[in-house]
Design an enzyme around this catalytic site. Sequence first.
Site, short mmCIF file in Angstrom:
data_model
loop_
_atom_site.label_atom_id
_atom_site.label_comp_id
_atom_site.label_asym_id
_atom_site.label_seq_id
_atom_site.Cartn_x
_atom_site.Cartn_y
_atom_site.Cartn_z
N HIS A 136 1.03 -1.17 -0.03
CA HIS A 136 -0.29 0.02 -0.53
C HIS A 136 1.14 1.58 0.33
CE1 HIS A 136 -2.96 2.98 1.17
NE2 HIS A 136 -4.10 2.14 1.34
N GLU A 155 -4.46 2.21 -7.31
CA GLU A 155 -4.55 3.34 -6.44
C GLU A 155 -3.48 4.74 -6.51
OE1 GLU A 155 -6.56 1.59 -2.57
OE2 GLU A 155 -4.66 1.37 -2.34
P1 13P Z 1 -9.50 5.73 1.13
O1 13P Z 1 -11.28 5.06 0.09
O2 13P Z 1 -9.80 6.33 2.15
O3 13P Z 1 -9.18 6.74 -0.73
O4 13P Z 1 -8.16 5.34 0.48
C1 13P Z 1 -8.39 4.58 -0.25
C2 13P Z 1 -7.23 3.16 -0.14
O5 13P Z 1 -6.19 3.74 0.33
C3 13P Z 1 -7.60 2.12 0.14
O6 13P Z 1 -6.44 1.39 0.21
#
Ligand code: 13P
Length: 257
Positions: A95, A167
Amino acid sequence: MKKKSLIIGNWKMNLTPAEATSYLIKLQKKIGEPTSAQVVICPGFLSITAAERALKGTKIELGAQNVASQEPGALTGEIAAKQLEGLVRYVIVGHSERRIHLGERDREIATKLALCHLHHLTPILAVGETLHDYEERLAARVVNSQLTAGLRDLDAEEVEKTIIAYEPVWAIGTGKACSPRYVSQMIAGLRSVISALYGEEVAAKVKFLYGGSINSLNAEAYLDLEGCGGLLVGHESLELDEFAGIVKVAERETAEA
Ligand code: 13P
């Protein structure tokens, strides 16, 4: 009919075991037994056993937010894949919050992915560019390199079973979800990297998720995308009604497709 969408809640560093239990009992009541969406919750390590108890007999599955890059042994404060085996099904690996704030490197991430497969856990490899990369038009280069480096110790069969979460860092926790069109292009680019390295058949089987400022109002636009198999939800997964709303959207989308 479209494949089941995967809706994953990443609770990050939130909720005590008691809060996790109470939330999950309420969530289960709200969403019932989803048939066309697969719901996964990734609590912090401390709450995993409480969550497991609360979810026994339900269709909601569990994931972890991280795993050690070593087998069990002397590594204070870490949790090995072998310890998670049988307890959770999924593990988020790489992540951006870990890459940026804890200095996690591609080499370590690749080892974590291999250990997940060795211990029958499904890794979710998170990739994404920073705002700087995005503005400098480096996004594709950055995420393709994170992907290639992350998968490097896996064979084709393991790659097939690995989930990739796109992401963009600039969309995480900012309320600025990126446009579905952009997500679609990025996922297509990532899939073509897998295709070049492991073949078209493998690439076609890999599930991609989008994550970054997802809520119940914007979820549909991403779930509609051809190459997107689900969502990785951060902040809104802590809001019971919002998260239940996202699951309902996914249920509807999958059933209608
Ligand atoms: P948010 O939905 O708070 O933007 O975070 C996304 C995330 O990092 C999921 O792993």
